[in-house]
Write an enzyme that holds these catalytic residues in place. Structure first.
Site, short mmCIF file in Angstrom:
data_model
loop_
_atom_site.label_atom_id
_atom_site.label_comp_id
_atom_site.label_asym_id
_atom_site.label_seq_id
_atom_site.Cartn_x
_atom_site.Cartn_y
_atom_site.Cartn_z
N CYS A 74 3.62 0.13 -8.30
CA CYS A 74 4.12 -1.22 -8.06
C CYS A 74 4.67 -1.81 -9.35
O CYS A 74 3.96 -1.88 -10.35
CB CYS A 74 2.99 -2.10 -7.52
SG CYS A 74 3.55 -3.71 -6.99
N CYS A 107 -2.00 1.40 -4.27
CA CYS A 107 -0.72 2.02 -4.62
C CYS A 107 -0.67 2.44 -6.08
O CYS A 107 0.34 2.94 -6.55
CB CYS A 107 0.47 1.13 -4.25
SG CYS A 107 0.66 -0.36 -5.23
N CYS A 120 0.86 -1.17 0.00
CA CYS A 120 0.00 0.00 0.00
C CYS A 120 0.91 1.23 0.00
O CYS A 120 2.14 1.09 0.02
CB CYS A 120 -1.00 -0.01 1.16
SG CYS A 120 -0.31 0.14 2.81
#
Length: 139
Positions: free
Chosen positions: A92, A88, A14
């Site tokens: 990522c 996120c 996150c």
């Protein structure tokens, strides 16, 4: 998952690695009884774990007080079979051969314990389903 790995590996991501991903990692660590390698990280880690998340997890017997937010690294993603993102966005890194899941969860940042409890409970439910999928023989 690779047949060469003794246990599956899961990375929870996150933004701040201070609430959702910390709670998910703690639940999977406890419920898997060391049968799953668990990591968590954040794209922009906070200075400390959210106090309301620490309090909510303490209510279910899990101590997050010694945990610290960690920065998301390419190595952590590469080392994981399953990468679970929680808000996120595109930060990522994506690599072939990994399974990616995106869990849409409210962000506990800045919220009190009353708002964090349902998030905690939703995370526990999702982790239990994930564990049954990862280790069906142990479900």
């Amino acid at each position: 998952m690779s047949d060469l790995r003794p246990r599956p590996s899961v990375l929870f991501v996150c933004v701040h690695n201070a609430g959702r991903s910390q709670m998910a990692a703690a639940f999977l660590t406890r419920l898997s009884h060391d049968r799953v390698e668990v990591r968590s990280a954040g794209s922009a880690p906070a200075d400390a774990v959210n106090p309301a998340a620490v309090e909510a997890m303490a209510e279910v017997g899990i101590d997050l007080s010694a945990q610290t937010p960690k920065i998301l690294t390419v190595a952590a993603v590469r080392a994981s079979d399953v990468v679970i993102t929680m808000g996120c966005g595109d930060t990522c890194p994506v690599f072939p051969g990994r399974r990616y899941l995106d869990w849409t969860l409210d962000d506990p940042a800045g919220q009190g314990i009353e708002a964090v409890r349902p998030i905690r409970d939703d995370i526990e439910r999702r982790v239990r389903l994930l564990l049954a999928d990862l280790l069906p023989e142990h479900a």
